[in-house]
Design an enzyme around this catalytic site. Structure first.
Site: not given
Ligand code: NAP
Length: 255
Positions: A138, A151
């Protein structure tokens, strides 16, 4: 046919990665907790892209998660060419108020699980002489973030760990990339109740855009990918500003 294993594919950035790799002709192994969504995703990807899609239902906060995933991979006798450690979540607020249980789960998933699965898969990649590993950090990997203390610390670990692996692997056929997105339009912000913060009201990127940039650069073997000019500038400024100032700006952005 090459195979990619992606964690957290049921929404957001992981979902976009699954689409991108399927479109590039990869067979896929999808990992998340929601079996119904995984089943639907498997059917849709197979029908649209004519690639083989398997899934593993697994809660990655559990200590046994990486071992159980490897047991499935061994049973299927699949070679993993690309690993995308994407799954993640946030627990926001002042550290004194946030849920310790959620934060320990986050440490388990972002640090313990990512470390264990990377090691287990890297051993096979070394035998095969080829591999790509993308670990999702991130912009918080660079910025110790008040109201996001645990985080941002876990994301700093991911980047430090990945950078060190780059140094160890050198010119071998295996490359490790850290992807450091900023605010991205996924379910992430709503789940952490930060969707109305200043951070998520300016310069939010689409997950498909983030993934398009990340895919191209990871395949070139780049060590670090910061998608978007705004995020690049944010990281640049954070490197020259004193922490007292980044602390104040972060608090403002999270309001
Ligand atoms: N969106 C942002 O602004 C942002 C910014 C910087 C970094 N990131 C990073 O990008 C990555 C993806 O995030 P996203 O934004 O795509 O979030 P998201 O839309 O909430 O997706 C998160 C995914 O992770 C899975 N997940 C969550 N908890 C889990 C667990 N305990 N076991 C297995 N799977 C789990 C969820 O699936 P299930 O609920 O089906 O398990 C979902 O498929 C993360 O590492 C996040 O930190 C995001």
């Amino acid at each position: 046919m090459k195979t990619v294993l992606i964690t957290g594919t049921t929404s957001g950035i992981g979902k976009a990665f699954a689409e991108k790799f399927a479109d590039e002709g990869y067979d896929l192994i999808l990992v998340a907790r929601n079996e119904q969504k995984l089943k639907q995703q498997q059917a849709a990807l197979q029908e649209t892209y004519h690639v083989a899609v398997r899934y593993i239902v697994q809660d990655l906060t559990q200590e046994s998660a990486a071992g159980l995933i490897m047991a499935d991979i061994d049973k299927w006798k699949v070679t993993i060419d690309v690993l995308v450690n994407n799954a993640g979540f946030n627990e926001c607020g002042f550290f004194v108020d946030t849920s310790l249980d959620r934060e320990l789960e986050m440490i388990n998933m972002h640090i313990r699980f990512v470390t264990e699965l990377t090691k287990r898969i890297l051993v096979h990649m070394k035998e095969n002489g080829y591999g790509r590993i993308l670990n999702v950090g991130s912009t918080g990997s660079f910025i110790p973030s008040p109201t996001d203390a645990v985080y941002s610390a876990t994301k700093a670990y991911i980047m430090s760990f990945s950078n060190a692996l780059c140094g160890e692997l050198g010119k071998a056929g295996i490359k490790v990339t850290t992807l450091c997105p900023g605010a991205t339009e996924t379910e992430f912000a709503a789940k952490a109740n930060i969707q109305n913060t200043l951070l998520f009201r300016i310069a939010v990127m689409k997950p498909e855009k983030v993934v398009g940039i990340a895919y191209r650069k990871m395949m070139k073997g780049r060590r670090l990918v910061i998608p978007g000019i705004y995020n690049k500038l944010l990281v640049l400024f954070s490197k020259v500003m004193p922490i007292s100032l980044t602390n104040r700006i972060t608090i403002l952005m999270m309001k």
